[in-house]
Design a protein around this motif. Structure first.
Motif, short mmCIF file in Angstrom:
data_model
loop_
_atom_site.label_atom_id
_atom_site.label_comp_id
_atom_site.label_asym_id
_atom_site.label_seq_id
_atom_site.Cartn_x
_atom_site.Cartn_y
_atom_site.Cartn_z
N MET A 138 9.23 -13.64 32.61
CA MET A 138 10.15 -12.51 32.72
C MET A 138 11.44 -12.87 32.00
O MET A 138 12.10 -13.84 32.34
CB MET A 138 10.46 -12.19 34.19
N SER A 139 11.79 -12.08 30.99
CA SER A 139 12.99 -12.37 30.20
C SER A 139 14.12 -11.46 30.64
O SER A 139 13.95 -10.24 30.75
CB SER A 139 12.69 -12.16 28.71
N LEU A 140 15.30 -12.06 30.91
CA LEU A 140 16.46 -11.28 31.31
C LEU A 140 17.27 -10.83 30.10
O LEU A 140 17.16 -11.39 29.01
CB LEU A 140 17.34 -12.12 32.25
N GLN A 141 18.08 -9.82 30.33
CA GLN A 141 18.87 -9.24 29.24
C GLN A 141 20.29 -9.77 29.28
O GLN A 141 21.10 -9.37 30.11
CB GLN A 141 18.88 -7.70 29.36
N GLU A 142 20.61 -10.72 28.38
CA GLU A 142 21.96 -11.28 28.35
C GLU A 142 22.98 -10.25 27.87
O GLU A 142 24.16 -10.37 28.15
CB GLU A 142 21.98 -12.51 27.45
N SER A 143 22.52 -9.26 27.13
CA SER A 143 23.44 -8.26 26.57
C SER A 143 23.62 -7.06 27.49
O SER A 143 24.27 -6.08 27.12
CB SER A 143 22.92 -7.78 25.21
N SER A 144 23.04 -7.13 28.70
CA SER A 144 23.10 -5.97 29.59
C SER A 144 24.45 -5.79 30.25
O SER A 144 24.73 -4.74 30.83
CB SER A 144 22.03 -6.10 30.69
N GLY A 145 25.30 -6.81 30.18
CA GLY A 145 26.59 -6.75 30.86
C GLY A 145 26.52 -7.23 32.29
O GLY A 145 27.55 -7.32 32.97
N VAL A 146 25.33 -7.55 32.78
CA VAL A 146 25.15 -8.07 34.14
C VAL A 146 24.86 -9.56 34.04
O VAL A 146 23.99 -9.98 33.28
CB VAL A 146 23.98 -7.36 34.86
N ALA A 147 25.62 -10.36 34.78
CA ALA A 147 25.45 -11.81 34.72
C ALA A 147 24.00 -12.19 35.02
O ALA A 147 23.32 -11.54 35.83
CB ALA A 147 26.38 -12.48 35.72
N LEU A 148 23.54 -13.26 34.39
CA LEU A 148 22.15 -13.68 34.57
C LEU A 148 21.84 -13.99 36.03
O LEU A 148 20.77 -13.65 36.54
CB LEU A 148 21.86 -14.90 33.69
N GLY A 158 10.06 -22.53 44.52
CA GLY A 158 11.11 -23.51 44.29
C GLY A 158 12.00 -23.13 43.12
O GLY A 158 11.70 -22.23 42.34
N GLU A 159 13.13 -23.84 43.02
CA GLU A 159 14.10 -23.54 41.96
C GLU A 159 13.49 -23.63 40.57
O GLU A 159 13.77 -22.79 39.70
CB GLU A 159 15.30 -24.48 42.07
N ILE A 160 12.66 -24.64 40.34
CA ILE A 160 12.07 -24.82 39.01
C ILE A 160 11.16 -23.64 38.68
O ILE A 160 11.20 -23.10 37.56
CB ILE A 160 11.29 -26.15 38.93
N GLU A 161 10.36 -23.22 39.66
CA GLU A 161 9.44 -22.09 39.43
C GLU A 161 10.21 -20.80 39.16
O GLU A 161 9.86 -20.02 38.27
CB GLU A 161 8.52 -21.92 40.63
N ILE A 162 11.28 -20.58 39.94
CA ILE A 162 12.09 -19.37 39.71
C ILE A 162 12.75 -19.43 38.34
O ILE A 162 12.79 -18.44 37.60
CB ILE A 162 13.15 -19.21 40.82
N ALA A 163 13.27 -20.61 37.98
CA ALA A 163 13.91 -20.77 36.67
C ALA A 163 12.92 -20.49 35.55
O ALA A 163 13.25 -19.82 34.55
CB ALA A 163 14.48 -22.18 36.54
N ASP A 164 11.69 -20.97 35.69
CA ASP A 164 10.66 -20.71 34.67
C ASP A 164 10.31 -19.23 34.61
O ASP A 164 10.11 -18.67 33.52
CB ASP A 164 9.41 -21.53 34.97
N THR A 165 10.23 -18.60 35.79
CA THR A 165 9.87 -17.18 35.84
C THR A 165 10.89 -16.32 35.10
O THR A 165 10.54 -15.42 34.33
CB THR A 165 9.76 -16.70 37.30
N TYR A 166 12.17 -16.61 35.31
CA TYR A 166 13.24 -15.78 34.72
C TYR A 166 13.79 -16.38 33.42
O TYR A 166 14.68 -15.78 32.81
CB TYR A 166 14.37 -15.60 35.73
N ARG A 167 13.29 -17.56 33.04
CA ARG A 167 13.72 -18.22 31.81
C ARG A 167 15.23 -18.47 31.81
O ARG A 167 15.95 -18.11 30.86
CB ARG A 167 13.30 -17.40 30.58
N VAL A 168 15.66 -19.08 32.93
CA VAL A 168 17.07 -19.45 33.07
C VAL A 168 17.12 -20.90 33.54
O VAL A 168 16.09 -21.51 33.83
CB VAL A 168 17.80 -18.54 34.09
N ASN A 169 18.33 -21.45 33.61
CA ASN A 169 18.45 -22.83 34.10
C ASN A 169 18.58 -22.84 35.62
O ASN A 169 18.80 -21.80 36.26
CB ASN A 169 19.61 -23.56 33.42
N ARG A 170 18.46 -24.04 36.20
CA ARG A 170 18.46 -24.15 37.66
C ARG A 170 19.83 -23.83 38.25
O ARG A 170 19.93 -23.36 39.39
CB ARG A 170 18.02 -25.55 38.08
N HIS A 171 20.90 -24.06 37.50
CA HIS A 171 22.24 -23.70 37.99
C HIS A 171 22.31 -22.20 38.23
O HIS A 171 22.89 -21.74 39.25
CB HIS A 171 23.30 -24.13 36.98
N THR A 172 21.74 -21.41 37.34
CA THR A 172 21.72 -19.96 37.50
C THR A 172 20.93 -19.57 38.74
O THR A 172 21.34 -18.68 39.51
CB THR A 172 21.12 -19.30 36.25
#
Length: 241
Positions: free
Chosen positions: A1-11, A36-50
């Motif tokens: 699942m890819s998030l929209q960085e240009s949507s104006g909504v923080a990741l 887990g955090e790693i699985e969620i990060a992979d799902t949304y293609r973001v880092n674990r801090h996010t």
């Protein structure tokens, strides 16, 4: 699942919204452990801090709860908790389809203060047994309670509670088969560091403080207690009967 960085909504907000939708549509059921955090990060293609920031935001809203060393769980719906003359934690939780549990934290003997002596119909300085316990519905801590009983009437009450894990069963052990709530007072408070750890709450979260005294069928005081309920996990129902 890819998030929209240009949507104006923080990741992190997009991740939080995605998990919230999963809770709303039943993909993540109440009480269920989230990926887990790693699985969620992979799902949304973001880092674990996010991911951590997203989960922290959901926790602040009371939608999820992090358990140290275990993971993050979807919070159950608020427990409907009637305040009435016959208030039994195990019966209330069981009626809601959840498993009631009690755990002894600590027990000690101490002299009765003037206030406790008045509540229990004893002399100031009379020996009391103090019981610290936490009560849970399934895996979720609902409240922490401090209870005081007469050490003369209920010797070894702490050891009995450790085995029974229920105040009703403790009283039954000493021959008290029925009792009722004589008084209840509810005030609002903020969780302290000790109770925050016991209730798996963040510092500064609200608690509902319930001071109560139970009496036997002859109106003789049995136990007086101060319970601190996680405000986001219960809703009190005031019943007149």
């Amino acid at each position: 699942m890819s998030l929209q960085e240009s949507s104006g909504v923080a990741l992190w907000r997009q991740v939080a919204d995605g998990i919230e939708r999963g809770i709303a549509d039943g993909r993540f059921a109440a009480g269920e452990k989230l990926p887990g955090e790693i699985e969620i990060a992979d799902t949304y293609r973001v880092n674990r801090h996010t991911v951590r920031r997203a989960l922290a935001a959901l926790a602040e809203r009371g939608l999820v709860r992090a358990e140290r060393g275990s993971g993050t769980y979807v919070e159950a719906q608020r427990l409907a908790y009637p305040l009435r003359s016959r208030t039994r934690f195990s019966e209330i939780v069981g009626a809601g389809g959840r498993e009631p549990r009690g755990q002894l934290i600590d027990t000690s003997e101490e002299p009765a203060t003037r206030e406790l002596a008045r509540e229990l119909g004893l002399k100031t300085g009379a020996p009391l047994i103090r019981i610290e316990s936490v009560r849970l519905a399934d895996r979720t801590p609902i409240c922490v309670s401090t209870s005081w009983l007469s050490a003369d009437r209920f010797p070894d009450a702490g050891a009995v509670f450790a085995n029974a894990r229920s105040m009703t069963k403790l009283l039954a052990h000493y021959g008290v088969r029925d009792y009722r709530r004589a008084s209840t007072r509810v005030t609002a408070g903020i969780v302290d560091a000790t109770d925050a750890a016991r209730l798996d709450l963040a510092l500064g979260r609200p608690v509902l403080v319930v001071d109560s005294t139970d009496v036997d069928t002859g109106d003789k005081p049995l136990v007086t207690k101060r319970s601190r309920f996680a405000a986001e996990r219960v809703e009190f129902l005031i019943e007149n009967s």
